[in-house]
Design a protein around this motif. Structure first.
Motif, PDB file in Angstrom:
ATOM      1  N   ARG A  41      16.753 -93.708  61.190  1.00 18.39           N
ATOM      2  CA  ARG A  41      17.613 -94.252  62.246  1.00 18.39           C
ATOM      3  C   ARG A  41      18.848 -94.904  61.656  1.00 18.39           C
ATOM      4  NH1 ARG A  41      12.536 -95.559  64.260  1.00 18.39           N
ATOM      5  NH2 ARG A  41      12.672 -97.743  63.606  1.00 18.39           N
ATOM      6  N   GLN A  42      18.679 -95.632  60.557  1.00 13.20           N
ATOM      7  CA  GLN A  42      19.825 -96.260  59.890  1.00 13.20           C
ATOM      8  C   GLN A  42      20.804 -95.191  59.386  1.00 13.20           C
ATOM      9  OE1 GLN A  42      18.771 -98.542  56.407  1.00 13.20           O
ATOM     10  NE2 GLN A  42      20.728 -99.606  56.390  1.00 13.20           N
ATOM     11  N   GLN A  43      20.269 -94.125  58.808  1.00 15.47           N
ATOM     12  CA  GLN A  43      21.120 -93.039  58.328  1.00 15.47           C
ATOM     13  C   GLN A  43      21.839 -92.332  59.484  1.00 15.47           C
ATOM     14  OE1 GLN A  43      19.064 -90.406  55.587  1.00 15.47           O
ATOM     15  NE2 GLN A  43      17.973 -92.141  54.709  1.00 15.47           N
ATOM     16  N   TRP A  44      21.124 -92.181  60.616  1.00 18.10           N
ATOM     17  CA  TRP A  44      21.729 -91.561  61.797  1.00 18.10           C
ATOM     18  C   TRP A  44      22.924 -92.386  62.274  1.00 18.10           C
ATOM     19  CZ3 TRP A  44      22.553 -87.523  64.653  1.00 18.10           C
ATOM     20  CH2 TRP A  44      22.971 -87.661  65.983  1.00 18.10           C
ATOM     21  N   PHE A  45      22.753 -93.707  62.372  1.00 20.29           N
ATOM     22  CA  PHE A  45      23.849 -94.556  62.830  1.00 20.29           C
ATOM     23  C   PHE A  45      25.009 -94.551  61.830  1.00 20.29           C
ATOM     24  CE2 PHE A  45      20.482 -96.519  65.511  1.00 20.29           C
ATOM     25  CZ  PHE A  45      21.036 -96.166  66.733  1.00 20.29           C
ATOM     26  N   ALA A  46      24.711 -94.529  60.547  1.00 17.00           N
ATOM     27  CA  ALA A  46      25.773 -94.448  59.539  1.00 17.00           C
ATOM     28  C   ALA A  46      26.528 -93.122  59.664  1.00 17.00           C
ATOM     29  CB  ALA A  46      25.187 -94.602  58.133  1.00 17.00           C
ATOM     30  N   PHE A  47      25.793 -92.041  59.883  1.00 19.49           N
ATOM     31  CA  PHE A  47      26.410 -90.725  60.063  1.00 19.49           C
ATOM     32  C   PHE A  47      27.319 -90.741  61.295  1.00 19.49           C
ATOM     33  CE2 PHE A  47      26.524 -86.423  61.750  1.00 19.49           C
ATOM     34  CZ  PHE A  47      26.787 -85.652  60.631  1.00 19.49           C
ATOM     35  N   GLN A  48      26.826 -91.283  62.393  1.00 17.75           N
ATOM     36  CA  GLN A  48      27.618 -91.341  63.621  1.00 17.75           C
ATOM     37  C   GLN A  48      28.858 -92.217  63.449  1.00 17.75           C
ATOM     38  OE1 GLN A  48      27.125 -89.549  66.597  1.00 17.75           O
ATOM     39  NE2 GLN A  48      25.886 -88.489  65.086  1.00 17.75           N
ATOM     40  N   ASP A  49      28.719 -93.334  62.731  1.00 25.76           N
ATOM     41  CA  ASP A  49      29.879 -94.190  62.458  1.00 25.76           C
ATOM     42  C   ASP A  49      30.934 -93.436  61.662  1.00 25.76           C
ATOM     43  OD1 ASP A  49      28.727 -96.302  63.814  1.00 25.76           O
ATOM     44  OD2 ASP A  49      28.121 -97.386  61.994  1.00 25.76           O
ATOM     45  N   ALA A  50      30.493 -92.691  60.654  1.00 29.62           N
ATOM     46  CA  ALA A  50      31.431 -91.914  59.834  1.00 29.62           C
ATOM     47  C   ALA A  50      32.105 -90.828  60.660  1.00 29.62           C
ATOM     48  CB  ALA A  50      30.709 -91.313  58.629  1.00 29.62           C
TER      49      ALA A  50
END
Length: 90
Positions: A41-50
């Motif tokens: 989930r943390q990686q998903w949010f980081a991906f979406q932020d990028a």
């Protein structure tokens, strides 16, 4: 369902979801990974932020090029005098 993933699978799933090409099976897999893992989930949010930052940058650049304006308030790039190598203005 196997809840373990690797970075390549996550990137493939994240990209497919973001660009709208995700299959129902991939969507089910991504949903399960997100449900089972705080790290995913943390990686998903980081991906979406990028992705959001890249889209915003791209849109600003398009506007700047079309208008010939520096959105930081510097005015038209073409109208700004530039120094040549000898210190004189072009």
């Amino acid at each position: 369902m196997n809840s373990e993933s690797n970075p390549h699978e996550l990137h493939r799933l994240f990209t497919a979801k973001t660009d709208g090409t995700i299959t129902p099976e991939e969507h089910e897999r991504l949903s399960a990974l997100l449900k089972d893992s705080a790290e995913v989930r943390q990686q998903w949010f980081a991906f979406q932020d990028a992705e959001a930052a890249l889209l915003a940058w791209s849109q600003r650049e398009t506007l700047r090029r079309e208008a010939g304006v520096d959105l930081a308030g510097q005015g038209s790039e073409q109208a700004m005098p530039q120094q040549n190598r000898r210190g004189g203005l072009r």
